[in-house]
Write an enzyme that holds these catalytic residues in place. Structure first.
Site, short mmCIF file in Angstrom:
data_model
loop_
_atom_site.label_atom_id
_atom_site.label_comp_id
_atom_site.label_asym_id
_atom_site.label_seq_id
_atom_site.Cartn_x
_atom_site.Cartn_y
_atom_site.Cartn_z
N ILE A 182 16.03 11.61 -6.71
CA ILE A 182 15.91 10.09 -6.36
C ILE A 182 14.62 9.81 -7.00
O ILE A 182 13.74 9.98 -6.61
CB ILE A 182 15.65 9.80 -4.67
CG1 ILE A 182 17.58 10.67 -4.67
CG2 ILE A 182 16.41 9.18 -4.45
CD1 ILE A 182 18.62 10.43 -5.16
N LYS A 186 9.72 1.51 -9.85
CA LYS A 186 8.42 1.33 -10.25
C LYS A 186 7.56 2.47 -11.28
O LYS A 186 6.30 3.12 -11.37
CB LYS A 186 7.65 1.92 -8.67
CG LYS A 186 7.96 0.64 -7.67
CD LYS A 186 7.25 1.08 -6.43
CE LYS A 186 7.37 -0.23 -5.39
NZ LYS A 186 9.10 0.22 -5.00
#
Length: 296
Positions: A182, A186
């Site tokens: 995951i 960003k």
């Protein structure tokens, strides 16, 4: 219309669509409070989930960071698909305890195995992998708070980079079928410590994919609305206290997604089996965080 309604300072409710009203399908109990999903500014993405449920039958699935808001939602979706065993790996003891109780009731035919340990503890993870022989690993454990990681860069690297390396290497050694990381939006041209650690984590699993029989994939999330530590719970707490509502910068924009969208994306990636790939969900335009605060 919304601005006109706001001027009277009364609570807002959501009514069923006009088609349901005209068709006689609407009732008073369908009038509801405004929910997080209503602030998304778009319709939720609904993926046609592949035959992952069938593939999970009789397998052992391990979720790191299982007690978190994202990890726990993975665990719920996995549990209802009746794997043989679901291993919940997290260092947060109390939320892990409550998640175990919930899943035991939700999926009584599944062996729910809570493990209290850190992803940076290589010996502990090795023991767990050796004992349960997981078929699929969902790696959700990570530090995610951008300002906090700016203040604690060593911990960010130890957890997000070191933890990913350790879990991915163990998955390769034990012949796990699939490993899903995951990650975060960003990680794209990162401007923060947290984003940089996530980009390195992606590079680790892409490197592993080149020489491993395990399928390594990553998914990049936008900000998940309502997840623990995200902006909405923070804003709501500030509003309940009467303000002020603080935003880091007026021009900050973020991609937002629902928890349900995040889970669907991970499930899709787990079934795709294109090793070394990084998946993102098409979720429209970025939302200005200050506009989200005003909407709340």
């Amino acid at each position: 219309i919304v601005e006109s309604c706001e001027s009277v300072s009364l609570p807002m409710k959501i009514l069923p669509g006009i088609d349901a009203v005209l068709g006689g399908q609407a009732s008073l109990n369908q009038i509801r409070e405004i929910q997080v999903e209503d602030l998304l500014g778009r319709d939720p993405v609904r993926l046609e989930l592949p035959e992952l449920a069938k593939a999970m039958g009789g397998t052992t699935v391990l979720v790191t960071g299982a007690a978190g808001s994202i990890g726990s939602e993975f665990a719920r979706q996995i549990a209802v698909n009746v794997p043989k065993c679901l291993v919940l790996y997290d260092q947060a003891e109390t939320p892990l305890y409550y998640l175990e109780l919930e899943l035991t009731e939700l999926a009584p035919d599944v062996d729910i195995m809570p493990v209290v340990a850190s992803i940076t503890d290589a010996d502990a993870f090795e023991r767990v992998m050796d004992r349960y022989q997981a078929n699929i690993v969902f790696h959700a454990a990570a530090y995610k708070h951008v300002p906090m990681m700016e203040l604690n860069p060593c911990e960010a690297v130890t957890n997000n980079v070191g933890g990913t390396w350790m879990t991915a290497a163990a998955a390769d050694r034990f012949g796990v079928e699939g490993f899903v990381l995951i990650s975060s939006d960003k990680a794209v041209n990162p401007t923060s410590v947290m984003g940089a650690t996530k980009r390195v984590a992606e590079m680790i699993i892409q490197g592993m994919a080149a020489s491993s029989s395990t399928t390594f994939t990553a998914v990049r999330f936008g900000n998940v609305l309502g997840s623990s530590g995200s902006v909405i719970p923070s804003f709501l707490e500030q509003i309940e206290k009467g303000g002020p509502v603080t935003v880091t910068h007026r021009e900050i924009r973020r991609y937002f997604m629902l928890t349900s969208e995040a889970v669907q994306l991970v499930m899709q990636a787990a079934a795709a089996r294109n090793s070394g790939s990084i998946y993102v969900l098409e979720i429209g335009d970025q939302i200005r965080v200050v506009d989200l605060a005003r909407s709340l």
